[in-house]
Design a protein around this motif. Structure first.
Motif, PDB file in Angstrom:
ATOM      1  N   THR A  77      22.925  28.267   4.222  1.00 18.67           N
ATOM      2  CA  THR A  77      22.929  29.304   3.064  1.00 18.67           C
ATOM      3  C   THR A  77      21.737  30.435   3.550  1.00 18.67           C
ATOM      4  OG1 THR A  77      23.106  27.266   1.756  1.00 18.67           O
ATOM      5  CG2 THR A  77      22.331  29.249   0.651  1.00 18.67           C
ATOM      6  N   LEU A  78      20.714  30.193   3.771  1.00 21.43           N
ATOM      7  CA  LEU A  78      19.575  31.182   4.164  1.00 21.43           C
ATOM      8  C   LEU A  78      20.115  32.161   5.133  1.00 21.43           C
ATOM      9  CD1 LEU A  78      16.491  32.119   3.993  1.00 21.43           C
ATOM     10  CD2 LEU A  78      15.981  30.388   6.030  1.00 21.43           C
ATOM     11  N   PHE A  79      20.553  31.641   6.290  1.00 21.04           N
ATOM     12  CA  PHE A  79      21.045  32.530   7.386  1.00 21.04           C
ATOM     13  C   PHE A  79      22.370  33.425   6.889  1.00 21.04           C
ATOM     14  CE2 PHE A  79      19.145  29.626  10.598  1.00 21.04           C
ATOM     15  CZ  PHE A  79      17.846  30.343  10.564  1.00 21.04           C
ATOM     16  N   LEU A  91      25.920  29.407  14.237  1.00 21.51           N
ATOM     17  CA  LEU A  91      26.874  30.460  14.259  1.00 21.51           C
ATOM     18  C   LEU A  91      26.164  31.418  13.360  1.00 21.51           C
ATOM     19  CD1 LEU A  91      29.754  31.443  15.093  1.00 21.51           C
ATOM     20  CD2 LEU A  91      30.505  30.537  12.828  1.00 21.51           C
ATOM     21  N   SER A  92      25.648  30.911  12.048  1.00 23.19           N
ATOM     22  CA  SER A  92      25.239  32.015  11.115  1.00 23.19           C
ATOM     23  C   SER A  92      23.658  32.737  11.883  1.00 23.19           C
ATOM     24  CB  SER A  92      24.995  31.448   9.905  1.00 23.19           C
ATOM     25  OG  SER A  92      23.974  30.251   9.866  1.00 23.19           O
ATOM     26  N   ASN A  95      32.678  30.843  21.499  1.00 25.36           N
ATOM     27  CA  ASN A  95      32.200  29.481  22.397  1.00 25.36           C
ATOM     28  C   ASN A  95      31.747  28.210  21.079  1.00 25.36           C
ATOM     29  OD1 ASN A  95      33.001  29.830  24.854  1.00 25.36           O
ATOM     30  ND2 ASN A  95      30.923  30.496  25.359  1.00 25.36           N
ATOM     31  N   ILE A  96      30.854  28.808  20.146  1.00 26.48           N
ATOM     32  CA  ILE A  96      30.572  27.989  19.100  1.00 26.48           C
ATOM     33  C   ILE A  96      31.661  27.886  18.204  1.00 26.48           C
ATOM     34  CG2 ILE A  96      28.938  28.030  17.162  1.00 26.48           C
ATOM     35  CD1 ILE A  96      27.071  29.899  18.456  1.00 26.48           C
ATOM     36  N   LEU A  97      32.636  28.630  18.061  1.00 26.60           N
ATOM     37  CA  LEU A  97      33.720  28.428  17.256  1.00 26.60           C
ATOM     38  C   LEU A  97      34.669  27.402  17.764  1.00 26.60           C
ATOM     39  CD1 LEU A  97      34.944  31.987  15.931  1.00 26.60           C
ATOM     40  CD2 LEU A  97      33.649  30.031  14.669  1.00 26.60           C
ATOM     41  N   ILE A 144      28.732  21.196  10.865  1.00 28.93           N
ATOM     42  CA  ILE A 144      27.887  21.936  10.209  1.00 28.93           C
ATOM     43  C   ILE A 144      26.586  22.510  10.916  1.00 28.93           C
ATOM     44  CG2 ILE A 144      26.591  20.179   9.374  1.00 28.93           C
ATOM     45  CD1 ILE A 144      26.430  21.596   6.790  1.00 28.93           C
ATOM     46  N   TRP A 145      26.248  21.889  11.797  1.00 31.45           N
ATOM     47  CA  TRP A 145      25.099  22.591  12.623  1.00 31.45           C
ATOM     48  C   TRP A 145      25.430  23.453  13.597  1.00 31.45           C
ATOM     49  CZ3 TRP A 145      20.062  22.402  12.118  1.00 31.45           C
ATOM     50  CH2 TRP A 145      19.301  21.593  11.287  1.00 31.45           C
TER      51      TRP A 145
END
Length: 389
Positions: free
Chosen positions: A226-228, A129-130, A64-66, A123-124
């Motif tokens: 980057t963190l996640f 997602l990450s 769903n996010i994709l 990007i959000w």
């Protein structure tokens, strides 16, 4: 009207240039055609992404996010193609009245606002997602922070709405100005319309809008993704080592699907970093030095847009390369579209269902469903499964 007497023949600025200016001129000449090629590839493939990811057999929080990412990328592609064709292919670099009519300048303003919004939404959603994939891998799907399918749909809609609300001051700060330039060949003054420069006399308003875009649209999501992404990679490695230690090397086959999915998501995250982080760094320098914004940053704008377009159009390739379920469902849809025999479509449907399962019992059940149809896939699938038992 602005009484400035700048030259309309901007193409002459590309004569005998070196360094960054020469590079910008080369990119400018091919920019429109690259946009057209990427758009002709990205628009249909993002439509396919949405169709496949929303199929009932593919519905999941991650998908769903994709899907939300595919929708935002599709919107970006749809509006950027006419922009590239009109402002680069049809009219070239020089300023003309036909190129910058009020209507086309209004379109340019809408294009800028839409692309800022969709790229920030995209990007959000990558950050979400990450984060949720990291939580899933960290907790093996049993954590209380894992979301269900319905909640993920609400999250995607919420991201779209909140970004639009946050960027409302940016929309309000945009304005169209009447300008003029001199055509030295015809010895005439050309009147045209352009969006008011961001670093204009109303500096506070534009600076506020730019800071919203830079902080909300670039710096924070780049840091979080980057963190996640790093945490996700570390958790995947730890999870693999722990599973092998507890269950032996034969358990690695159970982790194969998770590794493939997570690797695909990590590549998507990396593409966001590549497309957004350089622009974030350049914008920091631009705020510190106004001349850098007007000279160097403006020359790199087309290159930044090309990176973003590649990021918007590459996901289909990743899905096909790394998801067998995506490929099988795509093959099934193609078979149905071209009216191939129904038996083949059923076989592909059952195979797609088989590949979507995550444990051996569900695989056996799917094999029994194939057997009922006397599918020829049974001979190829039964032998490895018998060894698994």
């Amino acid at each position: 009207m602005d009484n400035a007497t700048n030259s309309c023949l901007l193409s002459r600025q590309c004569d005998d240039q070196v360094g960054l200016h020469a590079y910008a001129c080369v990119v400018n000449r091919i920019y429109g055609y690259l946009i057209l090629v990427l758009g002709c590839f990205g628009i249909p493939t993002n439509i396919v992404n949405i169709a496949i990811l929303t199929h009932k057999s593919m519905r999941s929080p991650v998908n769903n996010i994709l899907t939300g990412i595919a929708i935002s990328d599709l919107i970006t592609m749809v509006i950027i193609v006419p922009y590239g064709v009109h402002f680069y292919i049809t009219n070239g670099l020089d300023i003309t009245e036909n190129k910058y009519t009020y209507e086309w300048s209004l379109f340019l303003e809408i294009y800028a606002m839409v692309t800022i919004t969709t790229q920030t939404v995209s990007i959000w959603l990558g950050v979400c997602l990450s984060f949720f994939r990291y939580i899933y891998i960290k907790t093996m799907g049993c954590g209380r922070y894992n979301i269900d399918t319905k909640t993920s749909c609400i999250l995607v809609i919420f991201i779209f709405l909140i970004i639009i609300a946050v960027f409302t001051p940016v929309y309000n700060s945009a304005s169209i100005k009447s300008m003029s330039c001199v055509d030295e060949v015809r010895n005439t003054t050309v009147s045209y319309y352009r969006i008011a420069p961001l670093m204009s006399s109303d500096f506070l308003t534009h600076a506020y809008s730019m800071w919203i875009y830079v902080i909300i649209g670039k710096w924070i999501p780049c840091f979080l993704i980057t963190l996640f992404g790093g945490c996700l990679l570390h958790s995947l490695q730890e999870n693999t080592r722990r599973t092998i230690h507890l269950h032996g090397s034969h358990a690695t086959s159970r982790l194969q699907q998770h590794r493939r999915t997570t690797t695909m998501l990590l590549i998507i995250i990396l593409m966001y970093i590549v497309a957004s982080l350089p622009q974030s760094i350049l914008l920091i320098i631009a705020f510190a030095d106004k001349t850098f914004f007007e000279n160097e940053y403006a020359l790199l704008g087309d290159s930044i847009d090309i990176l973003s377009m590649i990021n918007n159009s590459i996901n289909f390739v990743l899905y096909c390369a790394m998801s067998r379920q995506f490929r099988d469902l795509l093959r099934q849809c193609v078979c149905q579209y071209f009216a191939l025999p129904q038996q083949d479509a059923k076989s592909y449907n059952t195979a797609s269902h088989l590949l979507s399962q995550n444990n051996l019992h569900s695989k056996v059940f799917a094999m029994n469903e194939i057997k009922k149809q006397d599918s020829p896939l049974l001979d190829r699938l039964s032998k490895p499964m018998e060894k698994g038992f």
